[in-house]
Write an enzyme that holds these catalytic residues in place. Sequence first.
Site, mmCIF file in Angstrom:
data_model
loop_
_atom_site.group_PDB
_atom_site.id
_atom_site.type_symbol
_atom_site.label_atom_id
_atom_site.label_comp_id
_atom_site.label_asym_id
_atom_site.label_seq_id
_atom_site.Cartn_x
_atom_site.Cartn_y
_atom_site.Cartn_z
ATOM 1 C CG HIS A 178 4.075 -12.315 1.042
ATOM 2 N ND1 HIS A 178 4.880 -11.436 0.334
ATOM 3 C CD2 HIS A 178 2.836 -11.757 1.040
ATOM 4 C CE1 HIS A 178 4.161 -10.397 -0.051
ATOM 5 N NE2 HIS A 178 2.917 -10.572 0.360
ATOM 6 C CB CYS A 279 10.129 -12.651 -3.554
ATOM 7 S SG CYS A 279 9.604 -12.952 -1.858
#
Length: 289
Positions: A178, A279
């Site tokens: 990511h 996250c």
Amino acid sequence: MSQMAPAPQAPAQRTMRTRRFLMCRPEHFTVSYSINPWMHPDDPTDTSLAVRQWQALYDAYVALGHEVELIDDVDGLPDMVYTANGGFVLDGVAYVPKFRHAERRGEEELFAGWFREHGFGVVEPEFTNEGEGDFLLAGDVILAGRGFRSDDASHGELERIFGRPVVSLTLTDPRFYHLDTALAVLDTVVAPGETPMIAYLPGAFDDASRAELERRFPDAIRVSDADGDAFGLNASSDGLHVFCSPRATGFQEQLRERGYEPVPIDLSELLLGGGGIKCCTLELRGAAS
């Protein structure tokens, strides 16, 4: 007569701005499958430790005046703690996720429902995307990750929804799957036309993306491989305080040199699932509490 060395430049003055975040207490956290290189189901996990470490991050946010909303976690969806993947929120509108892997698809309607219940406009996606994990607001542009999770077509969808330029960046190292594992936006708000400060891991991107980052952000902090490996760039910033991994010691020194205040938070247990501070933190922009 010898010349005197120039005096060291004083760090820039940074400004904290309170933020509103969405988090999820990891009461059902475990690693029961593998969808990224950090996840090893055969290795034991300690849910109680994960909760304690997560609580330290929550408490640090609240102590500094940030508002933290909570979404309930659900048994069988152990990755809900990584709320950054639950959407991209801007101007009171939530572009909700469409996950790459089946193991996380049960989260999609839970996040969409939470946004609806809390007054956000909800846009259902046509294309695979993983929310703020791959989409980061940097001044007047949205930086968008590609290569592992979010479809390229989601970048165009994002641009149509929010009317902001989207800059596509290609990730090449599967450990940094990511965008928020390889790049952090450090200035949460900048004046129109100003360039926000970012930090990034050069080795996580292809040549074209590195060149684009160098062109757009010439003063960016370039983080070492060692600090990247420590998940140092999975960090959250309020413009002054940067919440980051305690193992990313070089990055912390770079932050101090630029006038930021590192706030080390150990989320090593949650890293077993492939996630860290950013996250676990989804920024909520633009809707009433």
